[in-house]
Write a protein that holds these residues in place. Structure first.
Motif, PDB file in Angstrom:
ATOM      1  N   PHE A 249       0.823  -1.321   0.058  1.00  0.00           N
ATOM      2  CA  PHE A 249       0.067   0.001  -0.075  1.00  0.00           C
ATOM      3  C   PHE A 249       0.988   1.237  -0.083  1.00  0.00           C
ATOM      4  O   PHE A 249       0.684   2.158  -0.620  1.00  0.00           O
ATOM      5  N   GLY A 250       1.941   1.194   0.655  1.00  0.00           N
ATOM      6  CA  GLY A 250       3.142   2.206   0.877  1.00  0.00           C
ATOM      7  C   GLY A 250       3.595   2.768  -0.455  1.00  0.00           C
ATOM      8  O   GLY A 250       3.659   3.762  -0.955  1.00  0.00           O
ATOM      9  N   GLN A 251       3.706   1.627  -1.132  1.00  0.00           N
ATOM     10  CA  GLN A 251       4.476   1.668  -2.701  1.00  0.00           C
ATOM     11  C   GLN A 251       3.453   2.279  -3.618  1.00  0.00           C
ATOM     12  O   GLN A 251       3.648   3.388  -4.329  1.00  0.00           O
ATOM     13  N   ILE A 252       2.226   1.817  -3.405  1.00  0.00           N
ATOM     14  CA  ILE A 252       1.219   2.300  -4.319  1.00  0.00           C
ATOM     15  C   ILE A 252       1.155   3.687  -4.071  1.00  0.00           C
ATOM     16  O   ILE A 252       0.858   4.457  -5.126  1.00  0.00           O
ATOM     17  N   TYR A 253       0.812   4.139  -2.896  1.00  0.00           N
ATOM     18  CA  TYR A 253       0.405   5.588  -2.587  1.00  0.00           C
ATOM     19  C   TYR A 253       1.566   6.462  -2.867  1.00  0.00           C
ATOM     20  O   TYR A 253       1.235   7.227  -3.557  1.00  0.00           O
ATOM     21  N   HIS A 254       2.689   6.160  -2.518  1.00  0.00           N
ATOM     22  CA  HIS A 254       3.772   7.028  -2.472  1.00  0.00           C
ATOM     23  C   HIS A 254       4.411   7.010  -4.230  1.00  0.00           C
ATOM     24  O   HIS A 254       4.748   8.058  -4.659  1.00  0.00           O
ATOM     25  N   ARG A 255       4.498   5.978  -4.669  1.00  0.00           N
ATOM     26  CA  ARG A 255       5.128   5.612  -5.982  1.00  0.00           C
ATOM     27  C   ARG A 255       4.168   5.954  -7.282  1.00  0.00           C
ATOM     28  O   ARG A 255       4.488   6.616  -8.255  1.00  0.00           O
ATOM     29  N   PHE A 256       2.967   5.210  -6.895  1.00  0.00           N
ATOM     30  CA  PHE A 256       1.969   5.427  -8.207  1.00  0.00           C
ATOM     31  C   PHE A 256       1.113   6.765  -7.992  1.00  0.00           C
ATOM     32  O   PHE A 256       1.155   7.738  -9.163  1.00  0.00           O
ATOM     33  N   PHE A 257       0.860   7.313  -6.793  1.00  0.00           N
ATOM     34  CA  PHE A 257      -0.290   8.152  -6.808  1.00  0.00           C
ATOM     35  C   PHE A 257       0.620   9.668  -6.461  1.00  0.00           C
ATOM     36  O   PHE A 257       0.350  10.567  -7.305  1.00  0.00           O
ATOM     37  N   ARG A 258       1.585   9.663  -5.416  1.00  0.00           N
ATOM     38  CA  ARG A 258       2.255  10.978  -5.275  1.00  0.00           C
ATOM     39  C   ARG A 258       3.078  11.453  -6.298  1.00  0.00           C
ATOM     40  O   ARG A 258       3.443  12.259  -6.803  1.00  0.00           O
ATOM     41  N   ALA A 259       4.000  10.115  -6.661  1.00  0.00           N
ATOM     42  CA  ALA A 259       5.281  10.690  -7.663  1.00  0.00           C
ATOM     43  C   ALA A 259       4.807  10.117  -9.024  1.00  0.00           C
ATOM     44  O   ALA A 259       5.499  10.540  -9.994  1.00  0.00           O
ATOM     45  N   ASN A 260       3.753   9.511  -9.428  1.00  0.00           N
ATOM     46  CA  ASN A 260       2.963   9.057 -10.793  1.00  0.00           C
ATOM     47  C   ASN A 260       4.385   8.536 -11.596  1.00  0.00           C
ATOM     48  O   ASN A 260       4.469   8.828 -12.661  1.00  0.00           O
ATOM     49  N   ASP A 261       5.088   7.729 -10.877  1.00  0.00           N
ATOM     50  CA  ASP A 261       6.205   7.176 -11.588  1.00  0.00           C
ATOM     51  C   ASP A 261       5.866   6.379 -12.968  1.00  0.00           C
ATOM     52  O   ASP A 261       6.656   6.238 -13.990  1.00  0.00           O
ATOM     53  N   LEU A 262       4.662   5.724 -12.997  1.00  0.00           N
ATOM     54  CA  LEU A 262       4.391   4.875 -14.024  1.00  0.00           C
ATOM     55  C   LEU A 262       3.914   5.449 -14.996  1.00  0.00           C
ATOM     56  O   LEU A 262       4.400   5.171 -16.610  1.00  0.00           O
ATOM     57  N   ALA A 263       3.641   6.762 -15.167  1.00  0.00           N
ATOM     58  CA  ALA A 263       3.512   7.623 -16.208  1.00  0.00           C
ATOM     59  C   ALA A 263       4.905   7.757 -17.106  1.00  0.00           C
ATOM     60  O   ALA A 263       4.780   8.125 -18.338  1.00  0.00           O
ATOM     61  N   GLY A 264       5.829   7.821 -16.560  1.00  0.00           N
ATOM     62  CA  GLY A 264       7.162   8.094 -17.374  1.00  0.00           C
ATOM     63  C   GLY A 264       7.687   6.453 -17.994  1.00  0.00           C
ATOM     64  O   GLY A 264       8.613   6.706 -18.620  1.00  0.00           O
ATOM     65  N   GLY A 265       6.960   5.415 -17.647  1.00  0.00           N
ATOM     66  CA  GLY A 265       7.376   4.331 -18.477  1.00  0.00           C
ATOM     67  C   GLY A 265       8.097   3.340 -17.615  1.00  0.00           C
ATOM     68  O   GLY A 265       8.564   2.543 -18.413  1.00  0.00           O
ATOM     69  N   ALA A 266       8.548   3.779 -16.541  1.00  0.00           N
ATOM     70  CA  ALA A 266       9.429   3.087 -15.865  1.00  0.00           C
ATOM     71  C   ALA A 266       9.335   3.002 -14.390  1.00  0.00           C
ATOM     72  O   ALA A 266       8.715   3.839 -13.876  1.00  0.00           O
ATOM     73  N   PHE A 267       9.686   1.894 -13.598  1.00  0.00           N
ATOM     74  CA  PHE A 267       9.553   1.717 -12.217  1.00  0.00           C
ATOM     75  C   PHE A 267      10.575   1.276 -11.432  1.00  0.00           C
ATOM     76  O   PHE A 267      11.200  -0.006 -11.690  1.00  0.00           O
ATOM     77  N   ASP A 268      10.980   1.841 -10.414  1.00  0.00           N
ATOM     78  CA  ASP A 268      12.251   1.499  -9.697  1.00  0.00           C
ATOM     79  C   ASP A 268      11.618   0.284  -8.635  1.00  0.00           C
ATOM     80  O   ASP A 268      10.589   0.736  -7.679  1.00  0.00           O
ATOM     81  N   LEU A 269      11.946  -0.969  -8.694  1.00  0.00           N
ATOM     82  CA  LEU A 269      11.589  -1.924  -7.781  1.00  0.00           C
ATOM     83  C   LEU A 269      12.532  -2.918  -7.326  1.00  0.00           C
ATOM     84  O   LEU A 269      13.559  -3.412  -8.365  1.00  0.00           O
ATOM     85  N   GLY A 270      12.654  -3.047  -6.053  1.00  0.00           N
ATOM     86  CA  GLY A 270      13.725  -4.106  -5.661  1.00  0.00           C
ATOM     87  C   GLY A 270      15.136  -3.757  -6.105  1.00  0.00           C
ATOM     88  O   GLY A 270      15.924  -4.747  -6.120  1.00  0.00           O
ATOM     89  N   GLY A 271      15.533  -2.763  -6.235  1.00  0.00           N
ATOM     90  CA  GLY A 271      17.038  -2.454  -6.532  1.00  0.00           C
ATOM     91  C   GLY A 271      17.278  -2.125  -8.021  1.00  0.00           C
ATOM     92  O   GLY A 271      18.381  -1.976  -8.370  1.00  0.00           O
ATOM     93  N   ARG A 272      16.156  -2.398  -8.815  1.00  0.00           N
ATOM     94  CA  ARG A 272      16.573  -2.454 -10.331  1.00  0.00           C
ATOM     95  C   ARG A 272      15.322  -1.430 -11.001  1.00  0.00           C
ATOM     96  O   ARG A 272      14.339  -1.178 -10.295  1.00  0.00           O
ATOM     97  N   ARG A 273      15.544  -1.019 -11.978  1.00  0.00           N
ATOM     98  CA  ARG A 273      14.562  -0.086 -12.790  1.00  0.00           C
ATOM     99  C   ARG A 273      13.938  -0.810 -14.057  1.00  0.00           C
ATOM    100  O   ARG A 273      14.454  -1.667 -14.849  1.00  0.00           O
ATOM    101  N   ILE A 274      12.522  -0.963 -13.954  1.00  0.00           N
ATOM    102  CA  ILE A 274      11.868  -1.715 -14.882  1.00  0.00           C
ATOM    103  C   ILE A 274      11.171  -0.857 -15.737  1.00  0.00           C
ATOM    104  O   ILE A 274      10.309  -0.046 -15.603  1.00  0.00           O
ATOM    105  N   ALA A 275      11.477  -0.979 -17.203  1.00  0.00           N
ATOM    106  CA  ALA A 275      11.103  -0.113 -18.084  1.00  0.00           C
ATOM    107  C   ALA A 275      10.033  -0.968 -18.860  1.00  0.00           C
ATOM    108  O   ALA A 275      10.258  -1.984 -19.491  1.00  0.00           O
ATOM    109  N   LEU A 276       8.639  -0.320 -18.856  1.00  0.00           N
ATOM    110  CA  LEU A 276       7.634  -0.754 -20.034  1.00  0.00           C
ATOM    111  C   LEU A 276       7.975  -0.924 -21.359  1.00  0.00           C
ATOM    112  O   LEU A 276       7.463  -2.000 -22.032  1.00  0.00           O
ATOM    113  N   ALA A 277       9.081  -0.334 -21.844  1.00  0.00           N
ATOM    114  CA  ALA A 277       9.351  -0.316 -23.071  1.00  0.00           C
ATOM    115  C   ALA A 277       9.909  -1.681 -23.311  1.00  0.00           C
ATOM    116  O   ALA A 277      10.215  -2.184 -24.556  1.00  0.00           O
ATOM    117  N   GLU A 278      10.301  -2.501 -22.424  1.00  0.00           N
ATOM    118  CA  GLU A 278      10.937  -4.014 -22.441  1.00  0.00           C
ATOM    119  C   GLU A 278       9.701  -4.832 -22.867  1.00  0.00           C
ATOM    120  O   GLU A 278      10.000  -6.173 -22.847  1.00  0.00           O
TER     121      GLU A 278
END
Length: 348
Positions: A249-278
């Motif tokens: 819930f904390g990740q969804i709240y801070h990373r999705f809604f507050r920072a809107n990370d997904l809109a940039g097409g990439a997401f930092d998770l577990g020490g690596r960056r996941i790009a939806l372009a992949e």
């Protein structure tokens, strides 16, 4: 319909409600357990089947019965009746002891193990994912991160990727930003997540107009068995909402809604960056025209960040957040889009 016919139909529905508890056929589709692990039970629906397996992926907090809402309005039933090999992953309930689980648990463990188990059970065939809401986000992150998984295609229904396009959030964001989110962070850490009662209320508030007009709608449709059955099925769905684990819930709240990370097409998770372009597989994206949780613009943004997908197909369909997946109108819209997409990439 004549007045006499209306009265007869309405009387039959009222009698069914009083004597049998309702008019909806809420029997689950027959299924067998094929794999189990922490926060995952993987089922295969019964029935003769051909073609590659189709895996139904629910979001967190919502019950997996979203794909099997009721007989006659069940996507699982529909796909099985078409002769497809259909599977479902169910995360079960969330307890205080699960509060430390983050999105990594689903992206690194639950979905990869599920996909491999389904492929193995189906004789090593590739798997077509059909996901709803956060299930779509997790499925796409998993596919982008782990290219060795036997994923053949992904269908993402009502999954938002640009949180600035969600009107429910906009009025509260300035207040949250001023306080740096500390009060909500402290609250979910204290209780270990978002309690199921809170999740249920939030879902109801997203369609408050329908909640307010529900008594009138029931009275004006007393003769319509299918309409009344749908209301009963949605009520059962809402009553079975599940809590969010605290860290997730904390990740969804801070990373999705507050920072809107997904809109940039990439997401930092577990020490690596996941790009939806992949994401390389074909993707079907469906948005609900009446969805206040995942509005059309928020869902449509996914198309803009899937730079290397083999194919991206976008459709809109009538319905709210659940309705676009499992509403009565979905049978003639969303389900047909899924049928057409699978007919190309997974013919039976």
């Amino acid at each position: 319909m004549s007045v006499a016919e209306w009265i007869t139909a309405a009387a039959g529905n009222v009698t069914a409600k009083v004597t049998r508890g309702g008019v909806a056929d809420l029997r689950p589709m027959p299924r067998v357990l094929i794999d189990k692990g922490r926060m995952r039970s993987v089922y295969r629906f019964a029935g003769s089947a051909t073609g590659d397996p189709v895996l139904l992926v629910p979001p967190l907090a919502a019950p997996a019965l979203c794909f099997d809402l009721r007989r006659g309005c069940s996507l699982a039933e529909h796909l099985v009746d078409q002769g497809r090999s259909v599977y479902l992953v169910d995360y079960g309930t969330v307890s205080f002891g699960d509060r430390g689980l983050g999105l990594e648990h689903w992206v690194d463990d639950v979905l990869p193990h599920t996909i491999r188990a389904v492929s193995k059970d189906a004789g090593g065939r590739p798997v077509h994912l059909v996901a709803w809401c956060l299930g779509g986000i997790m499925s796409l992150l998993t596919a982008a991160d782990q290219h060795d998984l036997p994923i053949a295609s992904i269908t993402s229904v009502a999954a938002p990727f640009d949180m600035t396009a969600i009107p429910l959030i906009a009025p509260f964001k300035p207040l949250v930003d001023i306080a740096d989110g500390w009060f909500l962070t402290a609250a979910y850490r204290l209780v270990g997540g978002a309690p199921r009662a809170l999740v249920k209320r939030a879902f109801q508030l997203s369609a408050i107009d329908k909640v307010i007009t529900k008594p009138y709608a029931i009275l004006s449709h007393l003769d319509d068995t299918d309409f009344l059955a749908q209301i009963e099925a949605v009520d059962r769905f809402t009553d079975n909402m599940i809590a969010y684990p605290g860290r997730t819930f904390g990740q969804i709240y801070h990373r999705f809604f507050r920072a809107n990370d997904l809109a940039g097409g990439a997401f930092d998770l577990g020490g690596r960056r996941i790009a939806l372009a992949e994401v390389k597989v074909p993707v079907l994206v469906v948005a609900g025209t009446g969805d206040s949780i995942a509005p059309q613009r928020a869902v449509r943004h996914l198309v803009d960040v899937l730079d290397n997908a083999a194919e991206v197909v976008f459709h809109t369909a009538p319905g709210g957040h659940l309705g676009v997946l499992a509403g009565r109108g979905a049978r003639e819209t969303t389900w047909k889009y899924i049928d057409d997409f699978l007919a190309v990439h997974n013919p039976v």
